[in-house]
Design a protein around this motif. Structure first.
Motif, mmCIF file in Angstrom:
data_model
loop_
_atom_site.group_PDB
_atom_site.id
_atom_site.type_symbol
_atom_site.label_atom_id
_atom_site.label_comp_id
_atom_site.label_asym_id
_atom_site.label_seq_id
_atom_site.Cartn_x
_atom_site.Cartn_y
_atom_site.Cartn_z
ATOM 1 N N TYR A 71 120.516 14.637 -0.561
ATOM 2 C CA TYR A 71 120.746 14.652 0.887
ATOM 3 C C TYR A 71 120.255 15.962 1.502
ATOM 4 C CZ TYR A 71 123.999 11.038 -0.695
ATOM 5 O OH TYR A 71 124.562 9.943 -1.294
ATOM 6 N N VAL A 72 120.476 17.061 0.794
ATOM 7 C CA VAL A 72 120.004 18.359 1.301
ATOM 8 C C VAL A 72 118.479 18.400 1.278
ATOM 9 C CG1 VAL A 72 119.996 20.851 0.906
ATOM 10 C CG2 VAL A 72 122.118 19.563 0.624
ATOM 11 N N GLU A 73 117.881 17.873 0.228
ATOM 12 C CA GLU A 73 116.412 17.833 0.166
ATOM 13 C C GLU A 73 115.850 16.991 1.306
ATOM 14 O OE1 GLU A 73 115.504 16.473 -3.761
ATOM 15 O OE2 GLU A 73 115.545 18.501 -4.614
ATOM 16 N N SER A 74 116.501 15.876 1.615
ATOM 17 C CA SER A 74 116.072 15.032 2.737
ATOM 18 C C SER A 74 116.203 15.783 4.061
ATOM 19 C CB SER A 74 116.914 13.753 2.774
ATOM 20 O OG SER A 74 116.607 12.973 3.903
ATOM 21 N N SER A 90 105.484 19.838 1.262
ATOM 22 C CA SER A 90 104.925 19.483 -0.044
ATOM 23 C C SER A 90 106.036 19.467 -1.092
ATOM 24 C CB SER A 90 103.846 20.490 -0.448
ATOM 25 O OG SER A 90 104.434 21.745 -0.778
ATOM 26 N N PRO A 91 105.890 18.647 -2.128
ATOM 27 C CA PRO A 91 106.926 18.568 -3.176
ATOM 28 C C PRO A 91 107.224 19.924 -3.814
ATOM 29 C CG PRO A 91 105.391 16.750 -3.400
ATOM 30 C CD PRO A 91 104.822 17.659 -2.352
ATOM 31 N N ASN A 92 106.185 20.739 -4.018
ATOM 32 C CA ASN A 92 106.400 22.047 -4.644
ATOM 33 C C ASN A 92 107.223 22.965 -3.752
ATOM 34 O OD1 ASN A 92 104.960 21.331 -6.920
ATOM 35 N ND2 ASN A 92 103.022 22.177 -6.156
ATOM 36 N N VAL A 93 106.935 22.967 -2.466
ATOM 37 C CA VAL A 93 107.693 23.821 -1.536
ATOM 38 C C VAL A 93 109.127 23.320 -1.417
ATOM 39 C CG1 VAL A 93 107.868 24.647 0.844
ATOM 40 C CG2 VAL A 93 105.622 24.477 -0.252
ATOM 41 N N LEU A 94 109.298 21.998 -1.408
ATOM 42 C CA LEU A 94 110.646 21.428 -1.336
ATOM 43 C C LEU A 94 111.466 21.833 -2.563
ATOM 44 C CD1 LEU A 94 112.703 19.604 0.063
ATOM 45 C CD2 LEU A 94 111.682 17.651 -1.145
ATOM 46 N N MET A 114 112.434 25.450 -2.203
ATOM 47 C CA MET A 114 113.530 25.648 -1.247
ATOM 48 C C MET A 114 114.880 25.277 -1.866
ATOM 49 S SD MET A 114 112.451 26.930 1.561
ATOM 50 C CE MET A 114 110.904 27.207 2.444
ATOM 51 N N TRP A 115 114.909 24.140 -2.545
ATOM 52 C CA TRP A 115 116.165 23.692 -3.149
ATOM 53 C C TRP A 115 116.606 24.633 -4.273
ATOM 54 C CZ3 TRP A 115 120.508 21.580 -2.609
ATOM 55 C CH2 TRP A 115 121.288 21.193 -3.708
ATOM 56 N N SER A 116 115.659 25.041 -5.120
ATOM 57 C CA SER A 116 116.010 25.945 -6.215
ATOM 58 C C SER A 116 116.473 27.294 -5.686
ATOM 59 C CB SER A 116 114.823 26.122 -7.162
ATOM 60 O OG SER A 116 113.728 26.723 -6.493
ATOM 61 N N THR A 117 115.916 27.711 -4.533
ATOM 62 C CA THR A 117 116.362 28.964 -3.911
ATOM 63 C C THR A 117 117.806 28.835 -3.429
ATOM 64 O OG1 THR A 117 114.103 29.491 -3.186
ATOM 65 C CG2 THR A 117 115.911 30.638 -2.078
ATOM 66 N N ILE A 118 118.128 27.697 -2.812
ATOM 67 C CA ILE A 118 119.500 27.465 -2.339
ATOM 68 C C ILE A 118 120.486 27.512 -3.501
ATOM 69 C CG2 ILE A 118 121.052 25.702 -1.372
ATOM 70 C CD1 ILE A 118 118.686 24.841 0.407
ATOM 71 N N VAL A 119 120.086 26.934 -4.634
ATOM 72 C CA VAL A 119 120.978 26.894 -5.799
ATOM 73 C C VAL A 119 121.060 28.258 -6.477
ATOM 74 C CG1 VAL A 119 121.328 25.871 -8.083
ATOM 75 C CG2 VAL A 119 120.571 24.434 -6.175
ATOM 76 N N SER A 120 119.912 28.881 -6.729
ATOM 77 C CA SER A 120 119.892 30.097 -7.554
ATOM 78 C C SER A 120 120.276 31.364 -6.797
ATOM 79 C CB SER A 120 118.502 30.268 -8.180
ATOM 80 O OG SER A 120 117.510 30.412 -7.173
ATOM 81 N N VAL A 121 120.182 31.366 -5.454
ATOM 82 C CA VAL A 121 120.565 32.569 -4.712
ATOM 83 C C VAL A 121 122.058 32.862 -4.896
ATOM 84 C CG1 VAL A 121 121.205 31.509 -2.487
ATOM 85 C CG2 VAL A 121 120.125 33.776 -2.529
ATOM 86 N N PHE A 122 122.819 31.837 -5.296
ATOM 87 C CA PHE A 122 124.230 32.009 -5.629
ATOM 88 C C PHE A 122 124.407 33.037 -6.746
ATOM 89 C CE2 PHE A 122 127.863 30.592 -8.263
ATOM 90 C CZ PHE A 122 128.894 30.688 -7.338
ATOM 91 N N THR A 123 123.525 32.991 -7.759
ATOM 92 C CA THR A 123 123.630 33.940 -8.877
ATOM 93 C C THR A 123 123.265 35.353 -8.435
ATOM 94 O OG1 THR A 123 121.353 33.509 -9.621
ATOM 95 C CG2 THR A 123 123.088 32.138 -10.532
#
Length: 504
Positions: free
Chosen positions: A48-51, A66-70, A73-82
């Motif tokens: 849902y967040v990716e959409s 583009s799929p790579n940029v998406l 973005m998602w991996s940044t949202i997840v990993s910035v937590f660390t």
């Protein structure tokens, strides 16, 4: 209004009174619970967040992302937590000294509320960047909570139940993971229209802590040893322990303060602890244990769990419920560890846990290798998944934090937690980056790598770490000193003759 416990307790009491239990809940709900909750809650709304990101990008730039940029973005949202967690761990000890343990926990909730607000507003405002900032802030909150909450719990606990109280750290962490998984189910907030609400629920634990924690006292050890407030310490002890335990605990604290006064007591910085040769083995121990907590294969087990459940014939729509089962399993084992730790001791539990994990790694490798040979093997793999989680929860998952608390005295403990927390978050980031490549390269044989890590750590614990059950912090420190003196006290010449060292 002041909470008090009037009923007397004996000095060898093995069960915390209700005030201690309530204080543990108040400290933990906004501490390690937040960490566990925010680790798991982000999984459910992934698509849902990716959409949302794709839709926002299209509206802004009139072109599909583009799929790579998406993915970036998602991996940044997840990993910035660390990243936020690492920053939080590096400042948590300093805050605990400046603001006190209780004060730091209370102020820390402002970060969680700000994070919830930003993540909740991301969808209405069409700004996915708010998710990145929000996850950074909640990571910062989690890093500080993981550092300060264990300090508070170990310092408010009587020596006789210190291990049980310390287990509050890991128990609430696993409960947070479990609640995050449950909240992400479609029957609750796992539907597409609810994902901003799901991510903003992180403010609820913060608000609960802000309402509850002010009714409980500051850490008695902090009041006496750091601030020199004898009356405040005695009042806090009476409130937390009752009148009967107050004098004995006060005596232990005074001994520790007097011992540290002789050493020109001052809270040490991480660099001073690293440079202090007298705590070299304690420091090496917490570095190894906190690294191993992330590198022992528990993340790999969760990664493979979905595949194993699929192979066992569980329908894809039911797999999230099976994942919730793994979270419930970890909660139960954390609670069981808390009940056993004062009877079996720290050393038995953590050594046994790593040993069982080593065996599970071997068995899991075998069952995965022969997955297609017989329909029995997928179910054996499921057994290995749950056995590994049970072994982790009974030992490393809970005891690691307690040993980090117990191996240092008051002036070095905050800095030790800053070091341990930083190592933990760095290892978390490292395994999240490297693990996919390990899986691609080794497939199921990656568990042989984790088996080696678990075996080596078990051997180190067995031969190096003393049992800390029912010992004061000074007694634990002296155990390490005696072990060091024994090693220094003997040297061997070239002919193999053992000679007593003439100077130390």
């Amino acid at each position: 209004m002041e909470l008090s416990e009037d009923s007397p307790v004996t000095s060898n009491k093995r069960v915390p009174n209700k005030i201690l239990l309530l204080a543990t809940f108040a400290a933990s709900i906004g501490g390690t619970f937040q960490y566990g909750y925010n680790v798991s809650v982000i999984s459910a709304p992934t698509e849902y967040v990716e959409s949302f990101i794709n839709q926002t990008w299209t509206e802004r730039y009139q072109i599909d992302i583009s799929p790579n940029v998406l993915t970036l973005m998602w991996s940044t949202i997840v990993s910035v937590f660390t990243l936020g967690g690492l920053i939080g761990a590096s400042v948590g000890g300093t805050l605990a000294i400046k603001l006190g343990r209780k004060g730091s926990l209370l102020v820390n909730n402002l970060l969680a509320i700000a994070a919830a607000l930003l993540m909740g507003l991301s969808h209405p405002t069409g700004t996915f960047e708010l998710l990145i900032v929000g996850r950074l802030l909640i990571g910062l909150n989690s890093g500080i909570g993981l550092c300060v909450q264990p300090l508070y719990l170990v310092e408010i606990a009587p020596t006789s139940v210190r291990g049980l109280m310390g287990m509050g750290t890991s128990f609430f962490l696993t409960v947070g993971i479990f609640i995050g998984q449950v909240m992400g189910l479609k029957e609750l907030l796992g539907k597409e229209e609810y994902w901003p609400v799901l991510l903003s629920t992180t403010c609820i634990p913060a608000l609960i802590q802000l309402l509850m924690l002010p009714w409980f006292p500051e850490s008695p050890r902090f009041l006496l040893i750091d601030r020199g407030d004898y009356e405040g310490c005695k009042k806090a002890l009476r409130q937390l322990h009752g009148a009967a335990d107050c004098d004995r605990e006060m005596e232990d604290m005074v001994k520790e303060k007097n011992n540290q006064d002789q050493e020109s007591f001052k809270a040490k910085t991480p660099w001073e602890v690293i440079a202090d040769r007298s705590v070299r083995w304690q420091l090496l121990t917490i570095v190894l244990l906190n690294s191993a907590q992330q590198l022992n294969g528990i993340n790999a087990i969760y990664f493979y769990a979905g595949y194993v459940f699929t192979q066992a014939g569980i329908p894809s729509e039911r797999i999230p419920y099976a994942a919730v089962g793994t979270g419930a399993c970890e909660c139960i084992t954390a609670l069981t560890c808390g009940l056993l730790i004062e009877h079996l001791g720290r050393k038995v539990l953590i050594t046994g846990g790593y040993t069982l994990m080593s065996v599970c790694c071997i068995l899991f490798t075998l069952t995965m290798t022969f997955q297609n040979v017989s329909p029995v093997f997928p179910y054996l793999s499921m057994v290995c998944v749950f056995a590994f989680i049970l072994s982790f929860g009974l030992g490393p998952g809970g005891v690691t934090n307690i040993l980090t608390m117990e191996l240092f005295t008051q002036n070095a403990r905050p800095a030790a937690y800053m070091i341990a927390g930083s190592i933990n978050w760095i290892s978390f980031f490292f395994i999240s980056m490297v693990f996919p490549f390990i899986v691609i390269g080794l497939n199921q044989y990656c568990f042989l790598v984790f088996m080696s890590i678990c075996t080596l750590v078990a051997l180190y614990i067995f031969f190096v770490i003393p049992e800390t059950k029912n010992k004061t912090f000074l007694e634990i420190q002296n155990e390490f000193k005696r072990g060091k003196e024994k090693k220094k006290g003997q040297t061997t010449d070239g002919s193999g003759m053992t000679l007593l060292a003439t100077s130390m």
